[in-house]
Design a protein around this motif. Structure first.
Motif, PDB file in Angstrom:
ATOM      1  N   LEU A 131       0.574  -1.254   0.190  1.00 46.20           N
ATOM      2  CA  LEU A 131       0.189  -0.026  -0.071  1.00 46.20           C
ATOM      3  C   LEU A 131       0.984   1.120  -0.127  1.00 46.20           C
ATOM      4  CD1 LEU A 131      -2.959  -0.899   2.555  1.00 46.20           C
ATOM      5  CD2 LEU A 131      -2.993  -1.295   0.413  1.00 46.20           C
ATOM      6  N   GLY A 132       2.203   0.854  -0.151  1.00 45.51           N
ATOM      7  CA  GLY A 132       3.018   2.387   0.271  1.00 45.51           C
ATOM      8  C   GLY A 132       2.906   2.993   1.222  1.00 45.51           C
ATOM      9  N   LEU A 133       2.550   2.738   2.221  1.00 44.38           N
ATOM     10  CA  LEU A 133       2.336   3.867   3.592  1.00 44.38           C
ATOM     11  C   LEU A 133       3.519   3.645   4.438  1.00 44.38           C
ATOM     12  CD1 LEU A 133      -1.260   1.365   5.032  1.00 44.38           C
ATOM     13  CD2 LEU A 133      -0.506   3.996   3.597  1.00 44.38           C
ATOM     14  N   ASN A 134       4.096   3.964   5.368  1.00 41.35           N
ATOM     15  CA  ASN A 134       4.697   4.710   6.256  1.00 41.35           C
ATOM     16  C   ASN A 134       4.864   3.070   7.489  1.00 41.35           C
ATOM     17  OD1 ASN A 134       3.556   5.490   8.457  1.00 41.35           O
ATOM     18  ND2 ASN A 134       3.994   7.224   7.439  1.00 41.35           N
ATOM     19  N   GLU A 135       5.514   2.926   8.144  1.00 42.96           N
ATOM     20  CA  GLU A 135       5.672   2.003   9.110  1.00 42.96           C
ATOM     21  C   GLU A 135       4.390   2.238  10.512  1.00 42.96           C
ATOM     22  OE1 GLU A 135       8.186  -0.301  12.509  1.00 42.96           O
ATOM     23  OE2 GLU A 135       8.869   0.952  11.510  1.00 42.96           O
ATOM     24  N   GLU A 136       4.341   3.429  10.417  1.00 41.46           N
ATOM     25  CA  GLU A 136       3.145   4.322  11.746  1.00 41.46           C
ATOM     26  C   GLU A 136       2.059   3.374  10.163  1.00 41.46           C
ATOM     27  OE1 GLU A 136       1.835   4.621  15.187  1.00 41.46           O
ATOM     28  OE2 GLU A 136       3.956   4.344  14.845  1.00 41.46           O
ATOM     29  N   SER A 137       1.654   4.555   9.742  1.00 37.62           N
ATOM     30  CA  SER A 137       0.389   3.590   9.254  1.00 37.62           C
ATOM     31  C   SER A 137      -0.075   2.891   8.980  1.00 37.62           C
ATOM     32  CB  SER A 137       0.130   4.829   7.657  1.00 37.62           C
ATOM     33  OG  SER A 137       0.000   5.850   8.067  1.00 37.62           O
ATOM     34  N   ALA A 138       0.616   1.745   8.578  1.00 37.09           N
ATOM     35  CA  ALA A 138       1.167   0.444   8.397  1.00 37.09           C
ATOM     36  C   ALA A 138       0.937  -0.263   9.555  1.00 37.09           C
ATOM     37  CB  ALA A 138       2.255  -0.392   7.846  1.00 37.09           C
ATOM     38  N   TYR A 139       1.108  -0.043  10.816  1.00 36.96           N
ATOM     39  CA  TYR A 139       1.032  -0.778  12.443  1.00 36.96           C
ATOM     40  C   TYR A 139      -0.981  -0.237  12.584  1.00 36.96           C
ATOM     41  CZ  TYR A 139       0.958  -1.698  16.662  1.00 36.96           C
ATOM     42  OH  TYR A 139       0.574  -1.420  18.597  1.00 36.96           O
ATOM     43  N   LEU A 140      -1.044   0.879  11.997  1.00 43.56           N
ATOM     44  CA  LEU A 140      -2.343   1.326  12.559  1.00 43.56           C
ATOM     45  C   LEU A 140      -3.212   0.790  11.689  1.00 43.56           C
ATOM     46  CD1 LEU A 140      -2.052   5.780  13.085  1.00 43.56           C
ATOM     47  CD2 LEU A 140      -2.395   3.523  14.797  1.00 43.56           C
ATOM     48  N   PHE A 141      -3.088   0.537  10.494  1.00 47.20           N
ATOM     49  CA  PHE A 141      -3.748  -0.549   9.351  1.00 47.20           C
ATOM     50  C   PHE A 141      -4.141  -1.018   9.714  1.00 47.20           C
ATOM     51  CE2 PHE A 141      -4.559  -2.941   5.969  1.00 47.20           C
ATOM     52  CZ  PHE A 141      -5.415  -2.257   5.235  1.00 47.20           C
ATOM     53  N   HIS A 142      -2.589  -2.270  10.392  1.00 45.53           N
ATOM     54  CA  HIS A 142      -2.917  -3.559  10.770  1.00 45.53           C
ATOM     55  C   HIS A 142      -4.033  -3.615  12.219  1.00 45.53           C
ATOM     56  CE1 HIS A 142      -1.660  -7.818  11.862  1.00 45.53           C
ATOM     57  NE2 HIS A 142      -1.280  -7.082  12.686  1.00 45.53           N
ATOM     58  N   LEU A 143      -3.619  -3.290  12.709  1.00 50.55           N
ATOM     59  CA  LEU A 143      -4.303  -3.300  14.471  1.00 50.55           C
ATOM     60  C   LEU A 143      -6.024  -2.790  13.906  1.00 50.55           C
ATOM     61  CD1 LEU A 143      -2.738  -0.679  16.891  1.00 50.55           C
ATOM     62  CD2 LEU A 143      -3.089  -2.714  16.833  1.00 50.55           C
ATOM     63  N   GLU A 144      -6.368  -1.942  12.940  1.00 52.20           N
ATOM     64  CA  GLU A 144      -8.063  -2.026  12.696  1.00 52.20           C
ATOM     65  C   GLU A 144      -8.550  -3.163  12.628  1.00 52.20           C
ATOM     66  OE1 GLU A 144      -9.669   1.780  10.992  1.00 52.20           O
ATOM     67  OE2 GLU A 144      -7.443   2.781  11.541  1.00 52.20           O
ATOM     68  N   MET A 145      -7.729  -3.832  11.098  1.00 51.24           N
ATOM     69  CA  MET A 145      -7.668  -4.857  10.777  1.00 51.24           C
ATOM     70  C   MET A 145      -7.746  -5.873  10.900  1.00 51.24           C
ATOM     71  SD  MET A 145      -8.360  -5.791   7.211  1.00 51.24           S
ATOM     72  CE  MET A 145      -9.542  -7.318   7.011  1.00 51.24           C
ATOM     73  N   TRP A 146      -7.008  -6.019  12.629  1.00 48.55           N
ATOM     74  CA  TRP A 146      -6.725  -7.128  12.870  1.00 48.55           C
ATOM     75  C   TRP A 146      -8.054  -7.395  14.447  1.00 48.55           C
ATOM     76  CZ3 TRP A 146      -6.413  -8.031  18.456  1.00 48.55           C
ATOM     77  CH2 TRP A 146      -6.557  -8.869  19.422  1.00 48.55           C
ATOM     78  N   ILE A 147      -8.602  -6.214  14.636  1.00 46.03           N
ATOM     79  CA  ILE A 147      -9.489  -6.153  15.567  1.00 46.03           C
ATOM     80  C   ILE A 147     -11.291  -7.143  14.257  1.00 46.03           C
ATOM     81  CG2 ILE A 147     -11.533  -4.214  15.801  1.00 46.03           C
ATOM     82  CD1 ILE A 147      -9.651  -2.065  16.933  1.00 46.03           C
ATOM     83  N   TYR A 148     -10.845  -6.327  13.277  1.00 48.63           N
ATOM     84  CA  TYR A 148     -12.146  -6.987  12.087  1.00 48.63           C
ATOM     85  C   TYR A 148     -11.840  -8.768  12.296  1.00 48.63           C
ATOM     86  CZ  TYR A 148     -15.222  -7.450   8.000  1.00 48.63           C
ATOM     87  OH  TYR A 148     -15.993  -7.063   6.986  1.00 48.63           O
ATOM     88  N   VAL A 149     -10.802  -9.087  11.878  1.00 50.96           N
ATOM     89  CA  VAL A 149     -10.606 -10.365  11.617  1.00 50.96           C
ATOM     90  C   VAL A 149     -10.329 -11.074  13.534  1.00 50.96           C
ATOM     91  CG1 VAL A 149      -8.780 -11.478  11.350  1.00 50.96           C
ATOM     92  CG2 VAL A 149      -8.410  -9.784   9.745  1.00 50.96           C
ATOM     93  N   HIS A 150     -10.188 -10.061  14.264  1.00 51.33           N
ATOM     94  CA  HIS A 150     -10.511 -11.133  15.378  1.00 51.33           C
ATOM     95  C   HIS A 150     -11.966 -11.135  16.030  1.00 51.33           C
ATOM     96  CE1 HIS A 150      -9.468 -11.876  19.851  1.00 51.33           C
ATOM     97  NE2 HIS A 150     -10.564 -11.066  20.265  1.00 51.33           N
ATOM     98  N   GLY A 151     -12.688  -9.944  15.845  1.00 50.97           N
ATOM     99  CA  GLY A 151     -14.102 -10.003  16.422  1.00 50.97           C
ATOM    100  C   GLY A 151     -14.383 -11.755  15.111  1.00 50.97           C
ATOM    101  N   ILE A 152     -14.726 -12.081  14.167  1.00 56.21           N
ATOM    102  CA  ILE A 152     -15.466 -13.284  13.519  1.00 56.21           C
ATOM    103  C   ILE A 152     -14.679 -14.279  13.606  1.00 56.21           C
ATOM    104  CG2 ILE A 152     -14.662 -13.702  11.232  1.00 56.21           C
ATOM    105  CD1 ILE A 152     -14.541 -11.557   9.661  1.00 56.21           C
ATOM    106  N   ALA A 153     -13.017 -14.189  14.291  1.00 52.84           N
ATOM    107  CA  ALA A 153     -12.951 -14.999  14.930  1.00 52.84           C
ATOM    108  C   ALA A 153     -13.070 -15.582  16.626  1.00 52.84           C
ATOM    109  CB  ALA A 153     -10.867 -15.120  14.923  1.00 52.84           C
ATOM    110  N   THR A 154     -13.164 -14.632  16.326  1.00 55.75           N
ATOM    111  CA  THR A 154     -13.829 -14.788  18.317  1.00 55.75           C
ATOM    112  C   THR A 154     -15.751 -15.920  17.757  1.00 55.75           C
ATOM    113  OG1 THR A 154     -12.274 -12.879  18.872  1.00 55.75           O
ATOM    114  CG2 THR A 154     -14.537 -13.542  20.619  1.00 55.75           C
ATOM    115  N   MET A 155     -16.291 -15.067  17.404  1.00 54.03           N
ATOM    116  CA  MET A 155     -18.268 -15.402  16.750  1.00 54.03           C
ATOM    117  C   MET A 155     -17.686 -16.969  16.526  1.00 54.03           C
ATOM    118  SD  MET A 155     -19.985 -11.839  15.495  1.00 54.03           S
ATOM    119  CE  MET A 155     -18.673 -11.615  14.777  1.00 54.03           C
ATOM    120  N   LEU A 156     -16.154 -17.800  16.040  1.00 52.49           N
ATOM    121  CA  LEU A 156     -16.172 -19.038  15.401  1.00 52.49           C
ATOM    122  C   LEU A 156     -15.463 -19.364  16.743  1.00 52.49           C
ATOM    123  CD1 LEU A 156     -14.928 -18.615  11.944  1.00 52.49           C
ATOM    124  CD2 LEU A 156     -16.583 -19.254  12.294  1.00 52.49           C
TER     125      LEU A 156
END
Length: 187
Positions: A131-156
């Protein structure tokens, strides 16, 4: 001559891991493990210092198993590598419900979680490259994506829902594309 031990550390650990898989980590007690092994608890304490040592070994074995899920899914080529990491997390939650709960749904109040950026570095680098993001933006992107993925995983993991892989793949892609639009256009 002392009597030869009937059990090895590996055999006791395998039994403890299976007990945790079947009934959850609270079932891994000296008595429960002895019953699983078909013996008293005495052999356990000839191989491990105490039950805390056994539980620590179970935790490490569960982490290794999860890491194998990540490696397998990321190497399979079924999904792009970053998506594969999320899909592996979800698959682990579906297939290893109790171990998922042990690793990712426990009280972490008294743990020193520390800075996890170093552990996440390979994933952050994937995001930065793609995505051409800097490290801090990539970290924030990952945290937001992880929240989404973790929600699905938790429900399963809690049997709240049962989605098939195709639907999960679609909603994970939708979440990723939404975040991508926000982060890339917001640069």
């Amino acid at each position: 001559m002392p009597r030869k031990l009937m059990f090895t550390r590996e055999k006791v650990l395998a039994a403890a891991l299976n007990l945790a898989r079947e009934q959850g980590i609270t079932a891994v007690t000296a008595r429960g493990l002895g019953e699983k092994l078909g013996s008293s608890s005495k052999p356990i304490f000839s191989l491990f210092e105490n039950m805390e040592d056994v539980l620590g070994a179970v935790m490490e074995a569960a982490k290794k198993l999860y890491q194998n899920y990540l490696k397998e899914d990321m190497a399979s080529g079924k999904y792009p590598p970053y998506k594969a990491s999320g899909m592996a997390y979800i698959r682990f939650a579906r297939e290893e419900k109790e171990l998922f709960k042990l690793l990712f749904m426990r009280d972490r109040t008294h743990e020193d979680i520390g800075d996890d950026k170093e552990e996440l570095k390979p994933l952050l680098e994937l995001i930065q490259q793609k995505l051409g993001l800097n490290e801090e933006s990539a970290y924030l992107f990952h945290l937001e994506m992880w929240i989404y993925v973790h929600g699905i995983a938790t429900m399963l993991a809690t049997s709240y829902l049962e989605w098939d892989d195709e639907f999960i793949s679609r909603v994970v892609t939708d979440g990723y594309e939404g975040l991508k639009t926000r982060y890339v256009k917001g640069k």
